[in-house]
Write an enzyme that holds these catalytic residues in place. Structure first.
Site, PDB file in Angstrom:
ATOM      1  N   GLU A   6      11.162   2.522  14.133  1.00 51.17           N
ATOM      2  CA  GLU A   6      10.739   3.734  14.020  1.00 51.17           C
ATOM      3  C   GLU A   6       9.273   3.890  14.350  1.00 51.17           C
ATOM      4  OE1 GLU A   6      14.312   5.490  11.122  1.00 51.17           O
ATOM      5  OE2 GLU A   6      12.183   5.904  10.762  1.00 51.17           O
TER       6      GLU A   6
ATOM      7  N   CYS B  79       1.613   5.428  13.240  1.00 55.58           N
ATOM      8  CA  CYS B  79       2.275   4.526  12.075  1.00 55.58           C
ATOM      9  C   CYS B  79       3.295   4.012  12.960  1.00 55.58           C
ATOM     10  CB  CYS B  79       2.809   5.157  10.960  1.00 55.58           C
ATOM     11  SG  CYS B  79       3.477   4.343   9.777  1.00 55.58           S
TER      12      CYS B  79
ATOM     13  N   CYS C 253      11.352  -5.021  -1.302  1.00 56.27           N
ATOM     14  CA  CYS C 253      10.540  -4.079  -2.467  1.00 56.27           C
ATOM     15  C   CYS C 253      11.789  -3.279  -2.531  1.00 56.27           C
ATOM     16  CB  CYS C 253       9.562  -3.598  -1.806  1.00 56.27           C
ATOM     17  SG  CYS C 253       8.226  -4.718  -1.538  1.00 56.27           S
TER      18      CYS C 253
ATOM     19  N   CYS D 228      11.509   0.507  -1.336  1.00 57.16           N
ATOM     20  CA  CYS D 228      11.436   0.796   0.137  1.00 57.16           C
ATOM     21  C   CYS D 228      12.683   0.847   0.979  1.00 57.16           C
ATOM     22  CB  CYS D 228      10.242  -0.156   0.331  1.00 57.16           C
ATOM     23  SG  CYS D 228      10.144  -0.187   2.265  1.00 57.16           S
TER      24      CYS D 228
ATOM     25  N   CYS E 158       6.152   7.442   4.186  1.00 51.72           N
ATOM     26  CA  CYS E 158       5.946   5.977   3.793  1.00 51.72           C
ATOM     27  C   CYS E 158       7.304   5.723   3.075  1.00 51.72           C
ATOM     28  CB  CYS E 158       4.894   5.811   2.509  1.00 51.72           C
ATOM     29  SG  CYS E 158       3.262   6.271   3.065  1.00 51.72           S
TER      30      CYS E 158
HETATM   31  N1  SAH Z   1       5.330  -4.200   4.601  1.00 52.34           N
HETATM   32  C1  SAH Z   1       4.054  -3.736   4.635  1.00 52.34           C
HETATM   33  C2  SAH Z   1       3.749  -2.298   5.336  1.00 52.34           C
HETATM   34  C3  SAH Z   1       4.972  -1.450   5.658  1.00 52.34           C
HETATM   35  S1  SAH Z   1       5.180  -0.283   4.069  1.00 52.34           S
HETATM   36  C4  SAH Z   1       3.719  -3.282   3.120  1.00 52.34           C
HETATM   37  O1  SAH Z   1       4.468  -3.530   2.181  1.00 52.34           O
HETATM   38  O2  SAH Z   1       2.469  -3.028   2.940  1.00 52.34           O
HETATM   39  C5  SAH Z   1       3.885   0.825   4.108  1.00 52.34           C
HETATM   40  C6  SAH Z   1       3.657   1.240   2.671  1.00 52.34           C
HETATM   41  O3  SAH Z   1       4.250   2.153   2.305  1.00 52.34           O
HETATM   42  C7  SAH Z   1       3.354   0.080   1.602  1.00 52.34           C
HETATM   43  O4  SAH Z   1       2.244   0.275   0.900  1.00 52.34           O
HETATM   44  C8  SAH Z   1       4.841   0.318   0.943  1.00 52.34           C
HETATM   45  O5  SAH Z   1       4.682  -0.235  -0.324  1.00 52.34           O
HETATM   46  C9  SAH Z   1       4.695   1.725   0.968  1.00 52.34           C
HETATM   47  N2  SAH Z   1       6.098   2.340   0.510  1.00 52.34           N
HETATM   48  C10 SAH Z   1       7.224   1.666   0.845  1.00 52.34           C
HETATM   49  N3  SAH Z   1       8.432   2.506   0.354  1.00 52.34           N
HETATM   50  C11 SAH Z   1       7.686   3.605  -0.320  1.00 52.34           C
HETATM   51  C12 SAH Z   1       8.260   4.867  -0.944  1.00 52.34           C
HETATM   52  N4  SAH Z   1       9.473   4.837  -0.912  1.00 52.34           N
HETATM   53  N5  SAH Z   1       7.339   5.599  -1.283  1.00 52.34           N
HETATM   54  C13 SAH Z   1       5.988   5.380  -1.325  1.00 52.34           C
HETATM   55  N6  SAH Z   1       5.499   4.467  -0.646  1.00 52.34           N
HETATM   56  C14 SAH Z   1       6.210   3.329   0.023  1.00 52.34           C
END
Ligand code: SAH
Length: 366
Positions: free
Chosen positions: A108, A121, A132, A135, A359
């Site tokens: 996406e 993005c 994580c 996420c 995000c």
């Molecule tokens: N893998 C990379 C980039 C992708 S995620 C990273 O982790 O930085 C981009 C951002 O969105 C990261 O800071 C991630 O931790 C955050 N993110 C992921 N899931 C989220 C959620 N459910 N709510 C808010 N931020 C989230």
């Protein structure tokens, strides 16, 4: 005993994405056009069309001999992204695209138009192996790395739509790129760096964007942060810290079991020293998990005195998760405590929530 060829049927060799112009360096482009029977200088003309004029229709490239255009198209400009779904909100100024790749993998990208700029993005991998728990992308594991051209094409699609007046708000261009879609960009380092070079190289080699407009977001793969500092492309480094203490971070960002917070931050400060760029610390505020005042104090102490900016992100709850965003008063207190420590911090806006484009919500649910 299997007959020759039978095993291959059972376990097909993983195919690579088709080679594309955007995968190639300037020198490699020259070699390729020569292979196709064109003089090397045509490579420059093709790049002028593709990156400079943002045209992706080789049939219309009148500076290329008509009889060679089909071969140029077939061999150097295969279609990489097939639109599965396009969703928009905010009056058409936020657009999420779900793309199917050549092998059926899904990724996406999101385009966000503000009054003064357009941010896109993009994804660097199909899925993600970082796991994580908050996420959405992490829940299904890693499918594969994207090729350089698959990364670049996400931006070019948006750039073309803006140039052709197809996005609400009129003709425009992409100003900022954030690697905050699917995937861990540092785990696909080589292709991500090559993509960044296509973005920052001046036309016709690339699209001539400022490195300052590009943000690479990572969970904190420490050796790669040191590598990035040596690339000579001063992109903004964003690190998904989400927690100031190793015990909780081991769970929230499991790679913390390999690289501890102090190692990650050392790498960040080295990056700031070498590039002169302020490092972004990403911190998703999760109610009653990582949003306590004592954690804000601890974070403030860890970061103070450094070239840093904290982005507080209200958690976007993912389906099935028991976690949710912090209470507004806790969010305010967290921000205030960081400010009291002299640490620059803001709360990030969460565009695209309604279309699962915010995000951490990027998970191809199609
Ligand atoms: N893998 C990379 C980039 C992708 S995620 C990273 O982790 O930085 C981009 C951002 O969105 C990261 O800071 C991630 O931790 C955050 N993110 C992921 N899931 C989220 C959620 N459910 N709510 C808010 N931020 C989230």
């Amino acid at each position: 005993m299997p007959k020759p060829g039978e095993l291959e049927m059972v376990a097909p060799k993983r195919q690579k994405p088709p080679l594309h112009w955007s995968d190639l360096t300037v020198d490699e482009r020259k070699e390729k056009v020569v292979e196709l029977g064109l003089p090397a200088f045509r490579a420059d003309q093709i790049s002028r069309q593709f990156f400079g004029r943002l045209s992706n229709d080789p049939q219309s490239w009148t500076d290329i001999p008509a009889e060679l255009r089909p071969a140029v198209q077939a061999q150097l400009f295969p279609e990489l992204l097939t639109s599965v779904k396009a969703l928009d909100c905010d009056g058409g100024t936020t657009v999420k695209q779900v793309w199917k790749l050549f092998d059926g993998a899904m990724v996406e990208s999101v385009l966000m138009r503000y009054t003064d700029r357009v941010t896109m993005c993009i994804s660097s991998q199909a899925g993600c192996g970082m796991n994580c728990p908050f996420c959405a992308t992490g829940q299904n594991g890693l499918t594969r790395n994207l090729s350089t051209a698959e990364i670049v094409e996400q931006i070019l699609v948006g750039a073309r739509a803006l140039a052709n007046d197809e996005i609400a708000g009129g003709v425009g261009r992409v100003n900022n790129i954030v690697f905050m879609g699917m995937g861990e960009p540092m785990a696909n380092y080589k292709n991500v760096i090559a993509a960044i070079r296509r973005f920052t190289d001046d036309a016709p080699a690339g699209i001539g964007l400022s490195a300052r407009g590009i943000t690479l977001s990572t969970v904190g793969l420490v050796p790669r942060i040191y590598d990035l500092a040596k690339e000579g492309i001063p992109v903004t480094l964003a690190v998904s810290l989400h927690c100031p203490d190793d015990e909780l971070r081991d769970t929230l960002v499991p790679i913390n079991n390999r690289f501890k917070i102090n190692e990650v931050l050392d790498a960040c400060w080295n990056y700031a020293d070498v590039t002169g760029r302020r490092v972004s610390i990403e911190y998703a505020l999760i109610k009653d998990i990582n949003d306590q005042a004592w954690r804000a104090e601890l974070l403030g102490k860890l970061l103070q005195g450094n070239l840093v900016h904290v982005n507080l992100i209200p958690l976007n709850p993912t389906p099935g998760s028991i976690w949710t965003a912090s209470r507004p008063e806790d969010e305010r207190a967290f921000l205030r405590i960081l400010h009291e420590h002299g640490v620059a911090a803001t709360v990030r806006d969460t565009r695209g929530r309604e279309i699962d484009g915010a995000c951490g919500q990027l998970a191809a649910s199609v």
